[in-house]
Scaffold this active site. Sequence first.
Site, mmCIF file in Angstrom:
data_model
loop_
_atom_site.group_PDB
_atom_site.id
_atom_site.type_symbol
_atom_site.label_atom_id
_atom_site.label_comp_id
_atom_site.label_asym_id
_atom_site.label_seq_id
_atom_site.Cartn_x
_atom_site.Cartn_y
_atom_site.Cartn_z
ATOM 1 C CE LYS A 136 -3.895 -2.292 2.358
ATOM 2 N NZ LYS A 136 -4.966 -2.315 3.431
ATOM 3 C CD GLU B 86 -8.650 -9.197 -3.257
ATOM 4 O OE1 GLU B 86 -9.197 -8.887 -2.322
ATOM 5 O OE2 GLU B 86 -7.307 -9.522 -2.887
HETATM 6 P P1 IDP Z 1 -7.677 -7.098 6.046
HETATM 7 O O1 IDP Z 1 -7.072 -6.069 5.085
HETATM 8 O O2 IDP Z 1 -6.933 -7.675 7.113
HETATM 9 O O3 IDP Z 1 -8.387 -8.262 4.986
HETATM 10 P P2 IDP Z 1 -10.345 -5.936 6.049
HETATM 11 O O4 IDP Z 1 -11.271 -5.967 7.124
HETATM 12 O O5 IDP Z 1 -10.524 -6.722 4.717
HETATM 13 O O6 IDP Z 1 -8.795 -6.373 6.683
HETATM 14 O O7 IDP Z 1 -9.965 -4.522 5.735
HETATM 15 C C1 IDP Z 1 -9.549 -3.779 4.762
HETATM 16 C C2 IDP Z 1 -8.789 -2.906 4.911
HETATM 17 O O8 IDP Z 1 -9.694 -1.763 5.372
HETATM 18 C C3 IDP Z 1 -7.891 -2.981 5.950
HETATM 19 O O9 IDP Z 1 -6.450 -3.695 5.559
HETATM 20 C C4 IDP Z 1 -7.606 -1.468 6.470
HETATM 21 O O10 IDP Z 1 -6.683 -0.863 5.443
HETATM 22 C C5 IDP Z 1 -8.950 -0.947 6.513
HETATM 23 N N1 IDP Z 1 -9.538 -1.130 7.603
HETATM 24 C C6 IDP Z 1 -10.144 -2.323 8.139
HETATM 25 N N2 IDP Z 1 -10.792 -2.041 9.234
HETATM 26 C C7 IDP Z 1 -10.587 -0.630 9.582
HETATM 27 C C8 IDP Z 1 -10.990 0.025 10.797
HETATM 28 O O11 IDP Z 1 -11.850 -0.415 11.682
HETATM 29 N N3 IDP Z 1 -10.521 1.286 10.906
HETATM 30 C C9 IDP Z 1 -9.836 1.737 9.739
HETATM 31 N N4 IDP Z 1 -9.703 1.141 8.553
HETATM 32 C C10 IDP Z 1 -9.883 -0.243 8.603
#
Ligand code: IDP
Length: 163
Positions: free
Chosen positions: A20, A138
């Site tokens: 990222k 993806e």
């Molecule tokens: P992951 O990337 O570990 O699979 P996901 O729940 O799919 O997690 O969330 C996608 C992305 O969204 C995360 O990697 C992070 O960048 C962002 N994100 C997820 N949950 C939160 C949150 O509660 N606050 C802020 N950003 C979040």
Amino acid sequence: DVFTRSKFQNIKEKTFAMIKPDAYIHIGKIISIIERSGLQISNLKMTKMSQEDAREFYGEHKGKPFYDGLVNFMSSDLIVGMELVGDNAIKRWRELLGPTNTLVAREQAPNSIRGLFGTDGTKNACHGSDSPGSAFRELNFFFAKTSKLKTQAFFNQCTCCVI
Ligand code: IDP
């Protein structure tokens, strides 16, 4: 038998990994971790996501309070998309990433990629597909000939030199 095989045989998989915007400056260190893990990089592209690209890529999070911030962050600077191949690649790459929230990762898995290179809850260094279905979607989004990704021309945006 089929049960034993499905339970114990390693499954060769592909996954989508992405560095990222907060971590592309650490590309060498991150690739080094991938190499040491035994996962193989079978495709790689450095580019920039448009806001539209980021909205589509993270479509499942639409409506969540962090969605707009995530889209802005993901389209703010360069990213590096990679196709990784290996036995149980999806799970192994997510284990190397550590917990989603960088602050949790620093506590619980300080040597994980997010623990080492992440910034905060949203800026967490790298992405990894969470299932074979997301990996397929993806990887296609990013690498297929029919990819809708609008590869941004960043060459001309450079302000650090005269060419
Ligand atoms: P992951 O990337 O570990 O699979 P996901 O729940 O799919 O997690 O969330 C996608 C992305 O969204 C995360 O990697 C992070 O960048 C962002 N994100 C997820 N949950 C939160 C949150 O509660 N606050 C802020 N950003 C979040």
